[in-house]
Scaffold this motif. Structure first.
Motif, mmCIF file in Angstrom:
data_model
loop_
_atom_site.group_PDB
_atom_site.id
_atom_site.type_symbol
_atom_site.label_atom_id
_atom_site.label_comp_id
_atom_site.label_asym_id
_atom_site.label_seq_id
_atom_site.Cartn_x
_atom_site.Cartn_y
_atom_site.Cartn_z
ATOM 1 N N TRP A 34 -16.384 32.016 39.890
ATOM 2 C CA TRP A 34 -17.348 31.139 39.237
ATOM 3 C C TRP A 34 -16.684 30.168 38.265
ATOM 4 N N TYR A 35 -17.207 28.963 38.269
ATOM 5 C CA TYR A 35 -16.911 27.963 37.246
ATOM 6 C C TYR A 35 -18.221 27.628 36.538
ATOM 7 N N TRP A 36 -18.087 27.222 35.286
ATOM 8 C CA TRP A 36 -19.272 26.799 34.532
ATOM 9 C C TRP A 36 -18.999 25.403 33.979
ATOM 10 N N ILE A 37 -19.858 24.465 34.360
ATOM 11 C CA ILE A 37 -19.733 23.082 33.888
ATOM 12 C C ILE A 37 -20.517 22.935 32.587
ATOM 13 N N VAL A 38 -19.890 22.378 31.582
ATOM 14 C CA VAL A 38 -20.546 22.277 30.289
ATOM 15 C C VAL A 38 -19.982 21.079 29.534
ATOM 16 N N ILE B 222 -10.160 33.179 27.672
ATOM 17 C CA ILE B 222 -10.978 32.173 28.348
ATOM 18 C C ILE B 222 -10.066 31.212 29.099
ATOM 19 N N HIS B 223 -10.497 30.788 30.259
ATOM 20 C CA HIS B 223 -9.776 29.784 31.038
ATOM 21 C C HIS B 223 -10.646 28.535 31.119
ATOM 22 N N TRP B 224 -10.066 27.404 30.735
ATOM 23 C CA TRP B 224 -10.845 26.165 30.696
ATOM 24 C C TRP B 224 -9.965 24.987 31.095
ATOM 25 N N GLN B 225 -10.614 23.913 31.510
ATOM 26 C CA GLN B 225 -9.929 22.639 31.723
ATOM 27 C C GLN B 225 -10.929 21.507 31.523
ATOM 28 N N LEU B 226 -10.422 20.383 31.056
ATOM 29 C CA LEU B 226 -11.265 19.205 30.882
ATOM 30 C C LEU B 226 -11.455 18.511 32.225
ATOM 31 N N ASP C 106 -14.519 30.540 34.844
ATOM 32 C CA ASP C 106 -13.679 29.472 34.312
ATOM 33 C C ASP C 106 -14.586 28.337 33.841
ATOM 34 N N TRP C 107 -14.128 27.594 32.862
ATOM 35 C CA TRP C 107 -14.968 26.574 32.237
ATOM 36 C C TRP C 107 -14.444 25.180 32.539
ATOM 37 N N LEU C 108 -15.347 24.331 33.028
ATOM 38 C CA LEU C 108 -15.044 22.928 33.306
ATOM 39 C C LEU C 108 -15.786 22.098 32.265
ATOM 40 N N ILE C 109 -15.055 21.400 31.435
ATOM 41 C CA ILE C 109 -15.645 20.792 30.239
ATOM 42 C C ILE C 109 -15.647 19.280 30.354
ATOM 43 N N ALA C 110 -16.824 18.708 30.211
ATOM 44 C CA ALA C 110 -16.962 17.253 30.195
ATOM 45 C C ALA C 110 -16.686 16.758 28.783
#
Length: 208
Positions: A98-102, A158-162, A124-128
């Motif tokens: 899963w990824y979560w767009i936020v 936490i794993h994230w990317q812009l 994983d987090w996909l950050i706008a």
């Protein structure tokens, strides 16, 4: 294992910025599908009727087969919490990464979410990057690293990317403001959504 992304929000209304963010997520991390999850009872805010927001979502995404809507929150009573959404969707889509767009502003509050520390590790987090504040990408990364540090101090990872997106200065609150003032929202939202807002007289007399 399939890769799916959740894009939760009030979507009051959905606009071109939302669509651009979701499209970039599809390609940046090879997500197979973006699941849009409109909040039934969003905490801390009042919103247009759920039925209106869902209909606008359907109109906006109907031409993209990689976009779908989940109504997992329809039968949930009380406040909508993100962790419940992920748990419910995991039951519907087993064997999924899963990824979560936020948005950046929302991601910044993650440590204060209901069971937010636990949720942080479940996807994983996909950050706008912030669209209206004028921050640079470097500043956005710094904010994300501060969130990561807050979680790490309590032994959470936490794993994230812009997301690499053009900065588009449009927001749902701006659209609602334009509607109240009788200004044009053409091109800020898909044309089908603009017509729906007009035909249903949404937002024209609604206060923030």
């Amino acid at each position: 294992m399939q890769q799916l992304a959740i894009f939760g929000g009030t979507f009051d209304p959905i606009h071109s910025g939302h669509l651009l963010v979701a499209e970039r997520a599809l390609h940046q991390v090879s997500v197979e599908k973006v699941i849009w999850v409109p909040s039934l009872n969003p905490p801390h805010k009042e919103a247009a009727l759920f039925e209106h927001r869902v209909e606008m979502l359907q109109l906006a995404i109907k031409d993209n087969p990689a976009f779908t809507i989940s109504l997992v929150e329809v039968n949930r009573s009380g406040t909508s919490y993100a962790i419940n959404t992920l748990i419910d969707l995991s039951a519907c889509y087993p064997n999924t990464h899963w990824y979560w767009i936020v948005g950046l502003d929302t991601f910044q509050t993650l440590p204060r979410w209901y069971r937010g520390h636990e949720l942080a590790q479940m996807c994983d987090w996909l950050i706008a990057p912030r669209l209206l504040g004028g921050e640079t990408i470097t500043q956005s990364k710094l904010i994300c690293k501060q969130v990561e540090q807050q979680l790490r101090e309590q032994s959470y990872t936490i794993h994230w990317q812009l997301l690499n997106i053009p900065l588009v200065g449009v927001s749902s609150s701006l659209i609602r403001k334009f509607c109240r003032e009788g200004q044009s929202i053409r091109y800020l939202v898909p044309e089908s959504v603009r017509l729906y807002i007009t035909n249903n007289n949404l937002y024209s007399h609604k206060s923030e």
